[in-house]
Design a protein around this motif. Structure first.
Motif, short mmCIF file in Angstrom:
data_model
loop_
_atom_site.label_atom_id
_atom_site.label_comp_id
_atom_site.label_asym_id
_atom_site.label_seq_id
_atom_site.Cartn_x
_atom_site.Cartn_y
_atom_site.Cartn_z
N GLY A 43 0.79 -1.23 0.00
CA GLY A 43 0.00 0.00 0.00
C GLY A 43 0.82 1.27 0.00
O GLY A 43 0.25 2.37 0.08
N TRP A 44 2.15 1.17 -0.13
CA TRP A 44 3.01 2.35 -0.16
C TRP A 44 3.56 2.56 -1.57
O TRP A 44 3.59 1.65 -2.38
N ALA A 45 3.97 3.78 -1.83
CA ALA A 45 4.55 4.13 -3.13
C ALA A 45 5.63 5.18 -2.93
O ALA A 45 5.70 5.83 -1.89
N ALA A 46 6.46 5.30 -3.94
CA ALA A 46 7.53 6.30 -3.91
C ALA A 46 7.59 7.02 -5.25
O ALA A 46 7.35 6.42 -6.31
N VAL A 47 7.89 8.31 -5.20
CA VAL A 47 8.07 9.13 -6.40
C VAL A 47 9.37 9.89 -6.24
O VAL A 47 9.60 10.52 -5.20
N ALA A 48 10.23 9.83 -7.25
CA ALA A 48 11.49 10.58 -7.23
C ALA A 48 11.49 11.60 -8.35
O ALA A 48 11.19 11.28 -9.50
N LEU A 49 11.81 12.84 -8.00
CA LEU A 49 12.02 13.88 -8.99
C LEU A 49 13.53 14.08 -9.12
O LEU A 49 14.18 14.61 -8.21
N GLN A 50 14.09 13.65 -10.24
CA GLN A 50 15.53 13.65 -10.44
C GLN A 50 15.98 14.99 -11.03
O GLN A 50 16.32 15.10 -12.21
N LEU A 51 16.00 16.02 -10.19
CA LEU A 51 16.44 17.33 -10.66
C LEU A 51 17.90 17.30 -11.11
O LEU A 51 18.32 18.12 -11.92
N SER A 52 18.66 16.35 -10.58
CA SER A 52 20.06 16.22 -10.99
C SER A 52 20.18 15.80 -12.45
O SER A 52 21.25 15.89 -13.04
N ARG A 53 19.08 15.32 -13.05
CA ARG A 53 19.10 14.87 -14.43
C ARG A 53 18.60 15.94 -15.40
O ARG A 53 18.47 15.67 -16.59
N LEU A 54 18.28 17.12 -14.91
CA LEU A 54 17.82 18.18 -15.80
C LEU A 54 18.94 18.56 -16.77
O LEU A 54 20.10 18.69 -16.38
N GLY A 55 18.57 18.76 -18.04
CA GLY A 55 19.55 19.18 -19.01
C GLY A 55 19.92 20.63 -18.83
O GLY A 55 19.39 21.33 -17.97
N PRO A 56 20.87 21.14 -19.65
CA PRO A 56 21.30 22.53 -19.54
C PRO A 56 20.11 23.48 -19.69
O PRO A 56 19.20 23.19 -20.47
N PRO A 57 20.04 24.56 -18.94
CA PRO A 57 21.08 25.06 -18.05
C PRO A 57 21.04 24.47 -16.65
O PRO A 57 21.66 25.01 -15.74
N GLY A 58 20.32 23.37 -16.45
CA GLY A 58 20.31 22.71 -15.15
C GLY A 58 19.22 23.24 -14.24
O GLY A 58 18.47 24.15 -14.57
N PRO A 59 19.12 22.64 -13.05
CA PRO A 59 18.05 23.04 -12.12
C PRO A 59 18.29 24.42 -11.55
O PRO A 59 19.42 24.88 -11.42
N ARG A 60 17.20 25.07 -11.22
CA ARG A 60 17.23 26.36 -10.55
C ARG A 60 16.59 26.21 -9.17
O ARG A 60 15.78 25.29 -8.97
N PRO A 61 16.93 27.06 -8.23
CA PRO A 61 16.37 26.92 -6.88
C PRO A 61 14.84 26.88 -6.86
O PRO A 61 14.25 26.15 -6.07
N TYR A 62 14.19 27.64 -7.73
CA TYR A 62 12.72 27.64 -7.70
C TYR A 62 12.14 26.31 -8.16
O TYR A 62 11.01 25.96 -7.79
#
Length: 460
Positions: A43-62
């Motif tokens: 009954g549990w689940a997990a979701v990962a947001l892989q901001l480290s995988r964002l392409g250029p120019p990469g992740p921003r704080p917002y």
């Protein structure tokens, strides 16, 4: 968009979890929660947001702030928790009733569509216990990479930042703050066999990096859109005053020094509606160069009445109106061409070249609807940007690659350029004061942008 469920066999779990004492607190809490779930995962689940995988120019704080707020809402609905990994990824663990994880993953996929460096994108979802091994493998891999990386959060603006910037603007020499950049028209003839360039206009802007260096407290003015909009009235006033006081000086800040080349200035809507700008427009109409005003799309959408008044007044004065800051998602979603500007500045991003075929086709349709003759490809900092623009019918470009192309033509044509480098010529062309232009023995050619009637030896 519907979340994609994991249906393939899971990889074998790693031999053991990392030593909890060797990881950061957020990661340690994630590992502890996973160990607890291993005893009762149903009954549990997990979701990962892989901001480290964002392409250029990469992740921003917002990105992290918005995503964390969304994931926290799902956590509260599903008796769960959100964890942060040092590489920037966010992980949600929650009960999956009533579909909290699926709702969160669908929303995240809409916010971050196909942004990853692989076909899976940046959002991953696991339903337990089936996905337990894959989740564990993900956690071990991510915790072991990019130790200490993550996103650098911009500090909040210090108290009194508006007054500090206003004082810095008022106390500095104009030539220390103002930079100029040329936009160019690229003409193709003979099926593209012959390529020529000419300077369309020069844009005057404040150097935010110089302003930041003059402040006592650290600030990142370029990353704070709201602050920049608020500071607009100070920057407008200083810009208009400099152009008035430098009239007749013969410097790059003298509007009459090159009456044949249009001058563009960035203004807020109140600045464009001000009496000071009306006086400037009148002077340009009598003896100065053609004038253009660039207003950001964010401000135009935030104040439609002010935008309509400014558009009517500028058109009546014969001033070209440019809508600045149009990203490719904005072109797809907001249809900014309908706002009635004379020109639109479409900002190039390396992500455009990596869009899937369907999205490329959609973007091409929007470019055609907006009319390529009205578009300027801004931030054209690479050959790839220019090639993309030309392939889509654009002929107006502005950016670092254009600066270098113009400098290359000058260096090839200038008899005094034997000791000059391409970078020196590029930097001198951007400068508005004698210090930045020192060393150039052919200021007439520097200010002309490029030799007249010269075709590049190679295509862009």
């Amino acid at each position: 968009m519907t979340a994609t469920r994991v249906a393939t066999p899971d990889p074998a779990p790693p031999a053991r979890l990392p030593d909890a004492g060797a990881v950061a607190p957020g990661e340690r809490h994630l590992l502890a929660a996973m160990e607890r779930l291993a005893r009762a995962p149903d009954g549990w689940a997990a979701v990962a947001l892989q901001l480290s995988r964002l392409g250029p120019p990469g992740p921003r704080p917002y990105h992290a702030r918005v995503a964390r707020a969304l994931m926290q809402t799902a956590a509260e609905r599903g008796d769960g928790q959100v964890f942060t990994i040092r590489n920037g990824d966010l992980v949600l663990l929650c009960r999956d009733s009533p579909g909290a994880s699926a709702t969160a993953s669908d929303a995240l996929r809409r916010l971050f569509p196909r942004e990853g460096d692989d076909q899976g994108g940046v959002v991953r979802e696991w339903r337990l216990p089936h996905g337990s091994a894959a989740l564990l493998a993900y956690a071990v891999e991510r915790i072991g990479e990019n130790q200490g990386a993550g996103m650098e959060e911009a500090p909040p603006p210090p108290a009194g930042i508006v007054e500090a910037v206003a004082a810095a603007v008022a106390g500095a020499r104009p030539q220390d703050l103002l930079r100029r950049q040329s936009a160019a028209l690229i003409d193709l003839a003979g099926g593209g066999a012959r390529v020529t360039m000419r300077v369309l206009y020069r844009e005057l802007t404040f150097s935010l990096e110089t302003l930041e260096a003059r402040l006592d407290a650290p600030a990142r003015l370029g990353q704070d859109t709201a602050l920049l909009l608020h500071l607009g009235r100070f920057l407008d006033l200083r810009m208009l005053r400099v152009l008035r006081l430098d009239a007749g000086s013969g410097t790059p800040l003298d509007m009459a020094a090159d009456p044949a080349t249009a001058l563009h200035v960035n203004l807020s809507l109140p600045g464009a509606l001000s009496d000071e700008f009306a006086a400037l427009a009148a002077r340009c109409g009598m003896a100065g160069p053609p004038l253009g005003v660039e207003v950001s799309l964010v401000e135009a959408l935030a104040d439609p009445d002010g935008w309509a008044r400014a558009r009517a007044r500028l058109h009546a004065a014969g001033v070209r109106l440019v809508l600045d800051g149009v990203t490719h998602p904005a072109l797809l979603l907001a249809r900014p061409a309908a706002l009635g500007a004379d020109l639109l500045k479409l900002e190039w991003s390396p992500r455009i070249a990596g869009l899937p075929a369907a999205e490329q086709a959609e973007l091409a349709r929007e470019v055609a609807l907006a009319d390529p003759a009205r578009l300027i490809l801004a931030r054209a900092d690479s050959e790839a940007a220019v090639r993309w623009g030309l392939a889509h019918g654009l002929r107006r470009f502005q950016g670092h690659h254009i600066d270098q192309m113009l400098a290359a033509h000058r260096v090839l044509a200038c008899p005094q350029a034997i000791a000059c480098t391409l970078r020196q010529c590029t930097d001198r062309a951007a400068a508005t004061g004698p210090d930045g232009r020192a060393g150039c023995a052919n200021l007439a050619l520097l200010d002309a942008g490029m030799p007249a009637g010269v075709a590049p030896p190679d295509g862009p």
